[in-house]
Design a protein around this motif. Structure first.
Motif, PDB file in Angstrom:
ATOM      1  N   SER A  36       0.820  -1.216   0.000  1.00  0.00           N
ATOM      2  CA  SER A  36       0.000   0.000   0.000  1.00  0.00           C
ATOM      3  C   SER A  36       0.852   1.263   0.000  1.00  0.00           C
ATOM      4  N   PRO A  96      -5.036  -4.112  -0.951  1.00  0.00           N
ATOM      5  CA  PRO A  96      -5.458  -2.719  -0.831  1.00  0.00           C
ATOM      6  C   PRO A  96      -5.355  -1.937  -2.140  1.00  0.00           C
ATOM      7  N   THR A  97      -4.797  -2.539  -3.171  1.00  0.00           N
ATOM      8  CA  THR A  97      -4.540  -1.741  -4.374  1.00  0.00           C
ATOM      9  C   THR A  97      -5.691  -1.817  -5.381  1.00  0.00           C
ATOM     10  N   VAL A 146      -5.950   3.825   1.689  1.00  0.00           N
ATOM     11  CA  VAL A 146      -6.330   2.501   1.191  1.00  0.00           C
ATOM     12  C   VAL A 146      -6.399   1.458   2.290  1.00  0.00           C
ATOM     13  N   ASN A 147      -5.639   1.657   3.367  1.00  0.00           N
ATOM     14  CA  ASN A 147      -5.685   0.692   4.461  1.00  0.00           C
ATOM     15  C   ASN A 147      -7.007   0.793   5.214  1.00  0.00           C
TER      16      ASN A 147
END
Lengths: 418, 418
Positions: free
Chosen positions: A190, B71-72, B113-114
């Motif tokens: 991430s 997360p991507t 994103v986390n």
């Protein structure tokens, strides 16, 4: 151009074997511009085979089927295909001669079931399997190609390389496909994504970026396909450069090579030799190197010193060190690496000693604690790692960390960049 | 009870990684009586994910999905499932706290994103993933169970063992499934089949016999499932005994163990120690042993002597022998094994020296030629093998042949049967 792979047989579905064939086939197909849409594993059941085949033909142009061609009762693929394509079985004389020759070489008598292996659906193209007795069968059906081949890896691989891939290339016009890898270490998926978000957002639609995290590393992969080869190469090179410059200090490698092969290549280029002193990795790092042809020019060998006795006997680690600091310590790792350089007469050596688990941990030295040392003739460096509780994961992560330490040391000593 | 496994992500379809997860999952499911009907690998495309999910639900009761939860940007599984089940995403506070804790431990800041990883479809059961940040999601849909979990092996394995398998056992009534393995060596698949044809034909319909050939061995597997556990065990034992008696001299093992683990167990039982002297297998046999927890009670270590220098330095092979007969010879293999017993102070040692290929062959000593020696403190035996042209296959077959020689020698010395 789309393909699908169907593997037939219970072995995979009951977990007795891992399907290594499909990944290999997919990689080979990708190289020639064929994208694999789906990989399907099913059992030896006629109805399920037919259903999978029909569904695959709805999505793809080329269907590659492996397995289910053995001589025994449970293998029904050939019969099922013959029925599906409405082709009666005929005895193929050439195949029969080949099967006979095969058994003659082994000095064994042919039996009824072996003769049956020479029967093929009347209407398919029979492709000789020089590594085995089950022939490969190539069907054309409503504009789609369906190929059935054995699941034994070295029979399948030879058939793919020598027969199937060349025939596919001849039969279809292929787009150009290009993958560019950027192997990074030291930054999570991430965080990498955040650092290069603007570059990723600016990518043209036909270039895809994937994040492939594994064992503390993240492999970035830019993939592009199209007809304008020059344009693709230029564009991918442009964005690769942008990414590499942005996250430079985390970039290990931009070649599409296994990490250990990149280490071998670098050492070979500078005519350096390597030995290993493995404790908790138990031969795994040696195996990583020696699986590559030509590794012997760099890799001289090493010791798997699982016991303390062998650490002393083979590597010359002192009894005092082992008694004072224990087998998993900076001092022992250091002496192991130095002992390997000295006893095995190599330019570099890597030593790995740790607690792979699941047992053997203590509060001070828990499972997952690993010391790794890299020695040259003049210098030695050691570093501690704390991995997790899973044995095989600890072995793999230790191996990767060892390769990384060696690679960074080499790059520093040789003054080379990625 | 039927299950299907769907793996999501490009890595497998482009051949960058081998799908080891599915075989492991299938084996675990089999143990509790769940049969895997199909394993499907697809890419991160919403439409394809939905199609695969629908098809799987037509065939099976339990659908296990791995991957696509990173997360991507390229990971779209969660969004796709939320849409498919018509459940809006909600922020799960417990998951968020866990993700925060995870990043705190790593001493790293959380980024946007986390936080998104803590979002889940409103209506699924969220299962905490203590080994990672992506939560596991359990859906119930028209009487079917659909579970989505990460594809990272040690996250998936922990979730399967601690969460999914127990929940499946609680939720469904399972039949009893039993597999009996008979590992044979020295007789080809079709010859085995011929020898036991009458036994195979007499098997009750609910017992299935499969032939699993690999590396010169054939594993026979009797599989039975039903509700009458006692009857199944009695029947399978009866037919196993019949088969074992019929092909007795080819039977190696009837336990369901990797071969090297059976060797370790036998040696451990008799408190015997082992070392290795590997040349062409390059650490692979050491790795086979040391992947098993507790192997250190038997396996003391060994040497990977890739170069002639190391064969002399570490194993004490004489220069004269190497000069007169070469590295790949009965004499060198013998001295390597004897040197290992002596230098590494073990009860037994195995030495392997050969030409793995693809290069290095000569007319007298072609690629695939391998000498293997087994030494005890009082005896040494060496044998030559001729394998094929593929490097990794030669390494694997050499390893299997070495294990076989050692096992037969041990059984003879200890006077034990399979």
């Amino acid at each position: 151009m789309l393909a699908e792979i169907i593997t037939i047989g219970d072995e995979i579905l009951i977990g007795q074997i891992v399907d290594t064939n499909s990944a290999w086939m997919a990689a080979e197909l990708n190289k020639i511009g064929v994208k694999v849409k789906q990989i399907t594993s099913i059992s030896d059941e006629a109805q399920h085979i037919v259903k999978a085949l029909e569904e695959a033909q709805n999505r793809a142009d080329i269907i590659l089927i492996t397995g289910g061609l053995g001589p025994t009762k449970d293998d029904i693929t050939k019969l099922t295909l013959a029925k599906y394509f409405n082709m009666p079985l005929r005895l193929d004389e050439e195949t029969l001669a080949h099967v006979k020759e095969f058994f003659d070489k082994l000095n064994r008598p042919m039996i009824e079931v072996n003769i049956k292996q020479a029967e093929v659906p009347d209407g398919c193209t029979v492709i000789k399997n020089k590594n085995g007795t089950a022939p490969c069968m190539w069907f054309e059906h409503h504009g789609k190609i369906i190929v059935s081949m054995p699941g034994v890896p070295f029979e399948m691989k030879y058939l793919m390389e020598d027969e199937i891939i060349p025939r596919i290339k001849e039969r279809f016009e292929m787009p150009f496909i290009f993958h560019q890898n950027i192997l990074t270490a030291g930054l999570g998926e991430s965080f990498l994504a955040e650092q290069i978000a603007d570059i990723e957002n600016a990518l043209p639609a036909y270039i895809k970026l994937a994040y492939l995290p594994k064992l503390g590393q993240v492999r970035l992969r830019l993939s592009a396909s199209g007809t304008n080869e020059a344009q693709i190469l230029t564009d991918v090179a442009y964005y690769t450069k942008q990414i590499v410059e942005r996250v430079e200090k985390y970039v290990v490698l931009t070649e599409d090579l296994p990490f250990e092969k990149a280490v071998l290549n670098l050492m070979d280029k500078y005519q350096l030799t390597l030995s290993l002193a493995e404790s908790c990795t138990g031969g795994y790092v040696s195996h990583l190197f020696t699986q590559h042809p030509g590794s012997s020019s760099v890799f001289q060998g090493g010791a798997v010193t699982y016991s303390n006795d062998l650490k002393q006997l083979v590597l010359g680690v002192s009894e005092t060190t082992l008694a004072a600091y224990g087998a998993v310590s900076e001092q022992t790792a250091t002496e192991m690496a130095q002992g390997a350089v000295k006893n095995f007469r190599t330019d570099y050596a890597v030593a790995i000693t740790g607690i792979a688990g699941p047992d053997g941990g203590t509060p001070e030295k828990p499972v997952g604690m690993v010391w790794i040392a890299v020695a040259s003739k003049t210098e030695v460096k050691a570093k501690m790692f704390k991995f997790a509780s899973q044995r095989f994961q600890n072995i793999e992560r230790s191996a990767m960390a060892a390769l990384m330490m060696l690679f960074l040391q080499l790059k520093q000593d040789l003054n080379v960049k990625h």
